[in-house]
Design an enzyme around this catalytic site. Structure first.
Site, PDB file in Angstrom:
ATOM      1  CB  SER A   8      20.406  25.999  24.152  1.00 26.33           C
ATOM      2  OG  SER A   8      18.474  26.164  24.541  1.00 26.33           O
ATOM      3  CG  HIS A  33      19.799  28.269  20.285  1.00 26.43           C
ATOM      4  ND1 HIS A  33      19.835  28.374  19.495  1.00 26.43           N
ATOM      5  CD2 HIS A  33      18.419  27.608  21.214  1.00 26.43           C
ATOM      6  CE1 HIS A  33      18.283  28.039  18.936  1.00 26.43           C
ATOM      7  NE2 HIS A  33      17.822  27.649  19.885  1.00 26.43           N
ATOM      8  CG  ASP A  35      15.613  28.304  22.778  1.00 31.02           C
ATOM      9  OD1 ASP A  35      15.195  27.841  21.504  1.00 31.02           O
ATOM     10  OD2 ASP A  35      16.901  27.513  23.117  1.00 31.02           O
ATOM     11  CG  MET A  37      10.263  29.772  23.630  1.00 32.87           C
ATOM     12  SD  MET A  37       9.907  27.900  24.849  1.00 32.87           S
ATOM     13  CE  MET A  37      11.285  27.047  24.258  1.00 32.87           C
ATOM     14  CG  HIS A  66      14.790  28.884  17.717  1.00 32.80           C
ATOM     15  ND1 HIS A  66      14.725  27.752  18.578  1.00 32.80           N
ATOM     16  CD2 HIS A  66      14.129  28.418  16.646  1.00 32.80           C
ATOM     17  CE1 HIS A  66      14.184  26.758  18.183  1.00 32.80           C
ATOM     18  NE2 HIS A  66      13.728  27.464  16.880  1.00 32.80           N
ATOM     19  CG  MET A  68      10.209  27.990  18.375  1.00 31.67           C
ATOM     20  SD  MET A  68      11.362  27.409  20.039  1.00 31.67           S
ATOM     21  CE  MET A  68      12.342  28.078  21.125  1.00 31.67           C
ATOM     22  CG  MET A 137      12.751  23.022  15.178  1.00 32.95           C
ATOM     23  SD  MET A 137      13.371  23.849  16.614  1.00 32.95           S
ATOM     24  CE  MET A 137      13.985  22.836  18.023  1.00 32.95           C
ATOM     25  N   GLY A 142       9.508  23.558  22.266  1.00 34.56           N
ATOM     26  CA  GLY A 142       8.573  24.436  23.456  1.00 34.56           C
ATOM     27  C   GLY A 142       9.246  24.062  24.582  1.00 34.56           C
ATOM     28  N   GLY A 145      14.979  19.198  26.945  1.00 29.54           N
ATOM     29  CA  GLY A 145      15.388  18.026  27.506  1.00 29.54           C
ATOM     30  C   GLY A 145      14.475  17.246  27.175  1.00 29.54           C
ATOM     31  CG  ASP A 175      17.604  23.400  19.348  1.00 27.05           C
ATOM     32  OD1 ASP A 175      17.986  23.686  19.667  1.00 27.05           O
ATOM     33  OD2 ASP A 175      16.893  25.044  19.125  1.00 27.05           O
ATOM     34  N   GLY A 177      17.293  17.310  21.854  1.00 23.68           N
ATOM     35  CA  GLY A 177      18.266  16.228  21.898  1.00 23.68           C
ATOM     36  C   GLY A 177      19.283  16.047  21.738  1.00 23.68           C
TER      37      GLY A 177
HETATM   38  C1  DX5 Z   1      13.146  23.427  21.749  1.00 22.73           C
HETATM   39  C2  DX5 Z   1      14.547  24.591  21.762  1.00 22.73           C
HETATM   40  C3  DX5 Z   1      15.674  23.915  22.246  1.00 22.73           C
HETATM   41  C4  DX5 Z   1      16.442  24.033  23.416  1.00 22.73           C
HETATM   42  C5  DX5 Z   1      17.253  22.473  22.899  1.00 22.73           C
HETATM   43  O1  DX5 Z   1      12.205  24.126  21.632  1.00 22.73           O
HETATM   44  O2  DX5 Z   1      14.479  25.305  20.695  1.00 22.73           O
HETATM   45  O3  DX5 Z   1      16.644  25.011  21.895  1.00 22.73           O
HETATM   46  O4  DX5 Z   1      17.045  24.715  24.477  1.00 22.73           O
HETATM   47  O5  DX5 Z   1      17.293  21.799  24.922  1.00 22.73           O
HETATM   48  P1  DX5 Z   1      17.629  20.110  24.411  1.00 22.73           P
HETATM   49  O6  DX5 Z   1      19.765  20.267  23.675  1.00 22.73           O
HETATM   50  O7  DX5 Z   1      17.654  20.252  26.024  1.00 22.73           O
HETATM   51  O8  DX5 Z   1      16.855  19.414  23.916  1.00 22.73           O
HETATM   52 ZN    ZN Z   2      16.271  26.143  20.076  1.00 24.90          ZN
END
Ligand code: DX5
Ligand code: ZN
Length: 223
Positions: A8, A33, A35, A37, A66, A68, A137, A142, A145, A175, A177
């Site tokens: 990601s 990946h 993201d 937003m 992805h 969002m 998810m 959002g 980490g 996706d 953690g």
């Molecule tokens: C969160 C994103 C993820 C994020 C995951 O909203 O959709 O793709 O980058 O990051 P980690 O792996 O650090 O949780």
């Molecule tokens: Zn994502």
């Protein structure tokens, strides 16, 4: 299907994408990946369409976008033009999900649907046969980490049972953690596309990819 890791980019250093993509090529990464937003659906901003187009010039690896955002359909055409190979929208905001999946597929890309931790998998019942990917998810969307929310494992497991029972085609993606400590568990539950952000980009990217792939190979080699 074997499990793959999808880095990601949210956690990557924006000054380093070119170098990171070289590492992805060397390590045979199949999907990146990205993201997107809008500050409404989630309280954050990230990549935009022009950035996707600029990144596309640096690599041929699949771009898994992805979305969002509250109005996903609005951005699909421009994202496909920018180089997205797969687009995932959130079930919580898609007012006409069935129609939106068909709309995504009309561009010849993979169509994905994501659900947040508190959204039950049952809301996807009627799109199981047409979705290419279902994203569970495992954190609230959002931010990178965050810590993995354990009950989402049950959702992955239940979804995988439904997939197997009905011979559905969709890939289960997870996706949020993911760490070296829980990747085996999510794969055991049925996830096959494992999105990883912060755990991959902290310290040495190449070494981290090797460490995650080692776990995946160990699972593969269990008779
Ligand atoms: C969160 C994103 C993820 C994020 C995951 O909203 O959709 O793709 O980058 O990051 P980690 O792996 O650090 O949780
Ligand atoms: Zn994502």
């Amino acid at each position: 299907m074997e499990a793959i890791i999808s880095p990601s980019l949210l956690s990557a250093n924006p000054c380093n994408y070119g170098e990171d993509f070289k590492i992805f090529n060397n390590k045979d990464i199949k999907s990146i990946h990205i993201d997107i937003m809008d500050g409404h659906y989630v309280p954050n901003l990230s990549f935009g369409i022009d950035q996707v187009a600029a990144l596309r010039k640096l690599t041929d690896i699949e771009f898994d976008v992805h979305l969002m955002v509250t109005e996903p359909d609005k951005f699909v055409e421009a994202l496909v033009e920018a180089g997205a190979n797969s687009i995932t929208i959130h079930a919580e905001v898609a007012l006409h999900l069935y129609k939106s999946i068909h709309y995504l597929k009309s561009f010849g890309i993979k169509a994905g649907v994501a659900i947040n931790p508190a959204t039950p998998i049952g809301c996807l019942e009627h799109i199981y046969p047409i979705a290419n990917r279902i994203l569970i998810m495992s954190v609230e969307p959002g931010f990178g980490g965050q810590s993995f929310i354990p009950f989402t494992l049950e959702k992955i497991k239940a979804l995988n049972e439904i997939k197997k029972r009905n011979n559905y085609d969709f890939t289960i993606q997870v996706d949020g953690g993911i760490t070296l400590g829980n990747i085996k568990e999510v794969i055991d539950c049925g996830a096959r596309d494992i999105v990883i952000g912060s755990s991959l980009f902290k310290q040495d990217l190449a070494e981290n990819i090797d460490l995650f792939n080692k776990v995946i190979n160990e699972i593969k080699n269990i008779p």
